[in-house]
Motif scaffolding. Structure first.
Motif, short mmCIF file in Angstrom:
data_model
loop_
_atom_site.label_atom_id
_atom_site.label_comp_id
_atom_site.label_asym_id
_atom_site.label_seq_id
_atom_site.Cartn_x
_atom_site.Cartn_y
_atom_site.Cartn_z
N ILE A 95 39.39 48.72 36.15
CA ILE A 95 39.16 47.90 37.33
C ILE A 95 40.47 47.67 38.07
CG2 ILE A 95 38.15 45.75 38.17
CD1 ILE A 95 36.23 47.53 36.49
N PHE A 96 40.49 47.95 39.37
CA PHE A 96 41.69 47.79 40.19
C PHE A 96 41.39 46.90 41.40
CE2 PHE A 96 41.83 51.87 38.06
CZ PHE A 96 43.10 51.91 37.50
N ASP A 97 42.27 45.92 41.65
CA ASP A 97 42.06 45.06 42.81
C ASP A 97 42.85 45.57 44.01
OD1 ASP A 97 44.71 44.16 42.60
OD2 ASP A 97 44.16 42.34 41.51
N GLU A 98 42.86 44.77 45.08
CA GLU A 98 43.40 45.24 46.37
C GLU A 98 44.92 45.39 46.37
OE1 GLU A 98 44.36 41.02 46.50
OE2 GLU A 98 42.62 42.15 45.76
N LEU A 145 36.08 47.53 29.42
CA LEU A 145 36.61 46.98 30.67
C LEU A 145 38.10 46.72 30.53
CD1 LEU A 145 33.53 46.43 31.17
CD2 LEU A 145 34.25 44.46 32.51
N SER A 146 38.87 47.28 31.45
CA SER A 146 40.31 47.07 31.43
C SER A 146 40.81 46.91 32.86
CB SER A 146 41.02 48.26 30.76
OG SER A 146 40.82 49.45 31.49
N GLY A 147 42.06 46.49 32.99
CA GLY A 147 42.64 46.34 34.32
C GLY A 147 42.60 44.92 34.81
N HIS A 148 42.27 44.76 36.09
CA HIS A 148 42.34 43.46 36.74
C HIS A 148 41.08 42.62 36.53
CE1 HIS A 148 45.51 45.43 39.54
NE2 HIS A 148 46.10 44.74 38.57
N VAL A 149 40.73 42.40 35.27
CA VAL A 149 39.61 41.52 34.95
C VAL A 149 40.15 40.36 34.10
CG1 VAL A 149 37.78 43.24 35.07
CG2 VAL A 149 39.04 42.95 32.94
N GLN A 150 39.44 39.24 34.15
CA GLN A 150 39.90 38.06 33.43
C GLN A 150 39.86 38.25 31.91
OE1 GLN A 150 41.36 35.62 34.71
NE2 GLN A 150 40.65 35.27 36.79
N ARG A 151 38.78 38.89 31.42
CA ARG A 151 38.64 39.07 29.97
C ARG A 151 38.33 40.54 29.67
NH1 ARG A 151 35.99 34.09 30.68
NH2 ARG A 151 33.94 35.08 30.77
N PRO A 152 39.36 41.38 29.64
CA PRO A 152 39.13 42.78 29.28
C PRO A 152 38.68 42.89 27.83
CG PRO A 152 41.48 42.29 29.34
CD PRO A 152 40.79 41.08 29.87
N GLY A 153 37.94 43.94 27.52
CA GLY A 153 37.48 44.12 26.15
C GLY A 153 36.31 45.08 26.08
N GLN A 154 35.67 45.10 24.91
CA GLN A 154 34.54 46.00 24.68
C GLN A 154 33.24 45.20 24.82
OE1 GLN A 154 35.84 48.92 24.27
NE2 GLN A 154 37.88 48.08 23.90
N TYR A 155 32.36 45.67 25.69
CA TYR A 155 31.08 44.99 25.93
C TYR A 155 29.96 45.97 25.60
CZ TYR A 155 33.81 41.44 28.35
OH TYR A 155 34.71 40.44 28.66
N GLU A 156 29.22 45.70 24.54
CA GLU A 156 28.13 46.59 24.16
C GLU A 156 26.85 46.14 24.84
OE1 GLU A 156 27.42 46.90 19.99
OE2 GLU A 156 25.90 48.47 20.22
N LEU A 179 28.52 43.15 34.25
CA LEU A 179 29.59 43.20 33.25
C LEU A 179 30.79 42.36 33.69
CD1 LEU A 179 29.44 46.98 32.26
CD2 LEU A 179 28.98 45.05 30.74
N LEU A 180 31.09 42.40 34.98
CA LEU A 180 32.20 41.59 35.49
C LEU A 180 31.91 40.10 35.35
CD1 LEU A 180 33.38 43.48 38.72
CD2 LEU A 180 34.64 43.19 36.57
N GLU A 181 30.66 39.71 35.54
CA GLU A 181 30.29 38.31 35.32
C GLU A 181 30.58 37.90 33.88
OE1 GLU A 181 26.20 38.03 36.37
OE2 GLU A 181 26.53 38.31 38.53
N MET A 182 30.25 38.79 32.94
CA MET A 182 30.51 38.50 31.53
C MET A 182 32.01 38.47 31.24
SD MET A 182 27.69 40.95 29.73
CE MET A 182 25.95 40.86 30.14
N ALA A 183 32.76 39.27 31.98
CA ALA A 183 34.20 39.38 31.76
C ALA A 183 35.00 38.35 32.56
CB ALA A 183 34.68 40.79 32.10
N GLY A 184 34.33 37.43 33.21
CA GLY A 184 35.02 36.39 33.96
C GLY A 184 35.42 36.78 35.36
N GLY A 185 35.02 37.99 35.79
CA GLY A 185 35.31 38.42 37.15
C GLY A 185 36.70 39.03 37.30
N ILE A 186 36.98 39.44 38.56
CA ILE A 186 38.30 39.96 38.91
C ILE A 186 39.32 38.83 38.78
CG2 ILE A 186 39.65 41.08 40.74
CD1 ILE A 186 37.40 42.82 39.71
N ARG A 187 40.57 39.17 38.52
CA ARG A 187 41.58 38.12 38.37
C ARG A 187 41.58 37.20 39.59
NH1 ARG A 187 47.63 40.62 39.37
NH2 ARG A 187 47.15 41.87 41.19
#
Length: 448
Positions: free
Chosen positions: A322-325, A247-258, A268-276
């Protein structure tokens, strides 16, 4: 099948261990148990176990791994080779490099098991040349494996011999294509070969060759250790097992999620803290920049090969950008197209000429100087590239363009009168407060 909404740290389970890349740490975590299990079986039984597990290639295509191994012709007394594709270059993709940095012995163990299964005595790891730090770590890991008796002659008293060569390429994206990689490995210019013959019949040095991705080979030891049924308990019926989602881009916690294949981006976004904070999802890539883009309406698509394909894209390398508006889809697609234009090897006309003209037209639209005919021109150019290029690079270059026009045609139409930088000021996309937190049990792996 197991719950596909939770993480399954298998490949990444030791990433947080102190000096996880050393032989000592790997053995402390149960390393080389899969090799012991493999050497206790006949090579054909190892291939059968991988077939029964349902493991599919993790490099993007998703071809059944055991079946690929089974394509090799019967032994004829000559050499056969394993080549591991570590030329990770797809924009947005970042799973193999952290895996090799954190757990190089896992890859080496997988290479030994695979080589034993297919009757190979010399394996190659083809690494992208720019990542010198990874090259050094792999070289050291290979040295440690030789010193411990896991490589070389008569491995673990089995009578099986294997040497591994780590080869650094010169940084060409096209060498991620398996036959271009083989030409590069032989010292020639990296360009795709005409197929057939396929590598299984005439690959490296015109000998039978298996080419697999890093994550595919690294998944093999766990299958031999836990068994095919254990592996099938994760994922879905036709896409079993686990994989690393980047997960990369406009997420709170980008990284590798296995996680198991079949998990959704929403989870996955829930685990990554959602969109910024203060923003919402606009579009995203399910498998890197060469796959058709998705939008917020695809948040609940199971991320497995069949479901993503049915929705009109490809799972690819599971590079979730991940890209936001605040992001201009025209600007994003133009940057990707510039990359493909630059990385085209020039061997075939559709890709060489097509990517050049796609970039020209997209630049015009991005600058707000497009014409009313430009959108149809883009689609026509894509139609003349798709299915007509020598390899998949040409097809991949068209995917983000056609899908972006499908979902965001109005932005391309706006390019006939207003520059993208005015509609979507770049500074709005880049303003980002990054919080590198690692909640227990959520983030599968972190790399510096």
């Amino acid at each position: 099948m197991s719950d596909v909404t939770t993480l399954t740290p298998v490949l990444t389970k030791d990433w947080g261990v102190e000096q996880s890349w050393t032989m000592r740490a790997y053995l402390d975590g149960g390393g080389y148990a899969g090799l012991r299990a493999a050497l206790a079986q006949a090579p054909g039984d190892v291939i059968t176990a991988v077939k029964d597990s349902g493991l599919r290639g993790r490099g993007g295509a998703g071809f059944p791994t055991g079946m690929k191994w089974g394509f090799l012709p019967a032994p004829d007394g000559g050499p056969r080779y394993l080549v591991i594709n570590a030329d990770e270059s797809e924009p947005g993709t970042c799973k193999d490099i952290p895996l090799m940095m954190a757990s190089p012995q896992l890859l080496i163990e997988g290479a030994i098991i695979t080589s034993y299964a297919i009757g190979c005595s010399h394996a190659f790891i083809y690494l992208r040349g720019e990542v010198v730090h990874v090259y050094r770590r792999l070289m050291r890991a290979v040295e440690e494996a030789y010193a411990a008796g896991y490589l070389g002659k008569n491995i673990m008293g089995s009578g099986f011999d294997l040497d591994i060569t780590v080869h650094a390429g010169a940084g060409a994206y096209i060498c991620g294509e398996e036959t271009a990689l083989l030409d590069s490995l032989e010292g020639r210019r990296g360009q795709p070969r005409l197929k057939p013959p396929f590598p299984a019949v005439a690959g490296l040095y015109a000998r039978p060759t298996v080419v697999n991705n890093v994550e595919t080979i690294a998944s093999v030891p766990a299958i031999l250790k836990g068994g095919p049924q254990w592996f099938r308990e994760m994922g879905t019926e036709r896409s079993p097992g686990f994989g690393i989602f980047s997960l990369s881009g406009h997420v709170q916690r980008p990284g590798q999620y296995e996680a198991p294949l079949g998990i959704t981006l929403r989870r996955l976004l829930e685990m990554a803290g959602g969109i910024r904070e203060g923003h919402e999802l606009k579009f995203w890539t399910p498998g890197g920049s060469s796959t058709p883009i998705f939008t917020a309406e695809h948040l609940d698509i199971p991320l497995d090969y069949e479901s993503v394909a049915a929705a009109g894209s490809m799972l690819g390398t599971r590079a979730l950008q991940i890209f936001d508006e605040t992001t201009s889809v025209v600007r994003a697609v133009t940057r990707w197209t510039e990359f493909y234009k630059h990385e085209s090897c020039g061997k075939c006309t559709p890709c060489r000429e097509g990517t050049f003209w796609l970039a020209q037209v997209l630049r015009r639209i991005e600058a707000g100087k497009g014409t009313s005919e430009d959108i149809d021109l883009l689609l026509d150019l894509c139609d003349n590239i798709l299915g007509r290029a020598f390899c998949a690079l040409g097809d991949g270059a068209t995917s983000p363009i056609t899908s972006a026009i499908k979902y965001f045609r109005e932005e391309f139409e706006a390019g006939t009168h207003t520059p993208a930088d005015e509609l979507f000021p770049p500074e709005r996309s880049s303003k980002f407060t990054y919080t590198p937190r690692r909640p227990a049990g959520q983030l599968a792996g972190v790399h510096a």
